[in-house]
Motif scaffolding. Structure first.
Motif, PDB file in Angstrom:
ATOM      1  N   SER A 178      10.966  93.896 135.283  1.00 54.46           N
ATOM      2  CA  SER A 178      10.617  95.294 135.058  1.00 54.46           C
ATOM      3  C   SER A 178       9.516  95.770 135.986  1.00 54.46           C
ATOM      4  O   SER A 178       8.735  94.986 136.531  1.00 54.46           O
ATOM      5  N   SER A 182       6.498  98.737 135.592  1.00 53.24           N
ATOM      6  CA  SER A 182       5.872  99.549 134.548  1.00 53.24           C
ATOM      7  C   SER A 182       5.326 100.853 135.121  1.00 53.24           C
ATOM      8  O   SER A 182       4.797 100.886 136.239  1.00 53.24           O
ATOM      9  N   TYR A 220       8.885 100.943 130.690  1.00 51.31           N
ATOM     10  CA  TYR A 220       9.369  99.909 131.606  1.00 51.31           C
ATOM     11  C   TYR A 220      10.675 100.361 132.238  1.00 51.31           C
ATOM     12  O   TYR A 220      11.585 100.836 131.537  1.00 51.31           O
TER      13      TYR A 220
END
Length: 249
Positions: free
Chosen positions: A135, A137, A230
């Protein structure tokens, strides 16, 4: 116009951050060299080379002084330099056993003795983000301002440890993005989930002191403990400071 205000990476999870001017995001991968390493504590249950949940690592929620770390990463030399207001600067190759030992000796005074002690640096085949998928952020600086206003206290956005800080949005607009695709610069990110926050955000990233009730502000002001989202990189591309941001699907 909504745009990227700042780009940050964290070479060693929870152990410092550095600002970038631009980055090439690759499909299905974390931001390059973000959370590339993590510090497993003495009670950790990790498999070398595999992603593991954050409970296995030393982090700012348990050792707030870690929040005052800064880092710089030399990718060519594979060297990380760490700075902290209470410690001399340290430069290490996290993959080298002797440097690993030096790091543990250096970092231990910043950790709370009643908590599981830092034991070793580990890495996986992807970044050790808090999600079980690779991911990136993102936070919204207008939402950050709303938290500041609720607390009547100036806060550094670095408390949220995001990769991308976004400006030019309405407060909490990012919460409407779950399940949508957002174009950031030339990259496209599928926004998959919100970020549930922990005690790390209560610590000042300049000093490591817990000096702001960020979690209480979120709960009292908005009835949740989420801040930021995310994303999963669906389409690769370069992202720069000032790159435009728009929802496309």
């Amino acid at each position: 116009m909504a745009h990227v205000a700042e780009i940050w990476r964290h070479p060693i999870k929870s152990h410092g951050r550095e600002a970038l001017r631009d980055v090439l995001l690759q499909a299905g991968e974390c931001l390059p060299h973000d959370r590339h390493w993590a510090v497993a504590h003495e009670a950790a249950k990790v498999v070398e080379g595999q992603w593991a949940p954050c409970a296995n690592f030393s982090r700012g929620s348990k050792a707030p002084l870690l929040m005052a770390l800064s880092a710089s990463f030399d990718a060519d030399a594979n060297m990380v330099t760490l700075t902290h207001p209470q410690r001399p600067d340290l430069t290490i190759n996290p993959d080298r056993a002797e440097d690993n030992a030096r790091f543990i000796e250096w970092i231990t005074p910043l950790c709370r003795p009643e908590r599981a002690a830092p034991d070793r640096i580990v890495k996986a085949d992807r970044g050790m983000t808090d999600t079980d998928f690779p991911s990136v952020s993102l936070i919204n600086l207008a939402s950050h301002k709303a938290v500041e206003n609720h607390l009547n206290q100036e806060l550094s956005p670095l408390r949220w440890r995001a990769n991308l800080q976004l400006a030019g949005l309405e407060a909490w607009q990012e919460r409407t993005w779950i399940g949508k695709t957002v174009r950031v610069g030339a990259a496209e990110l599928e926004i998959r989930e919100e970020t549930t926050r922990c005690l790390a955000t209560t610590a000042n990233p300049r000093t490591g002191d817990r000096d702001a009730d960020t979690l209480g502000a979120l709960r009292q002001g908005w009835g949740h403990q989420e801040f930021g989202v995310y994303g999963y990189v669906a389409k690769p591309g370069i992202v720069r400071v000032d790159s435009p941001v728009e929802v496309i699907a």
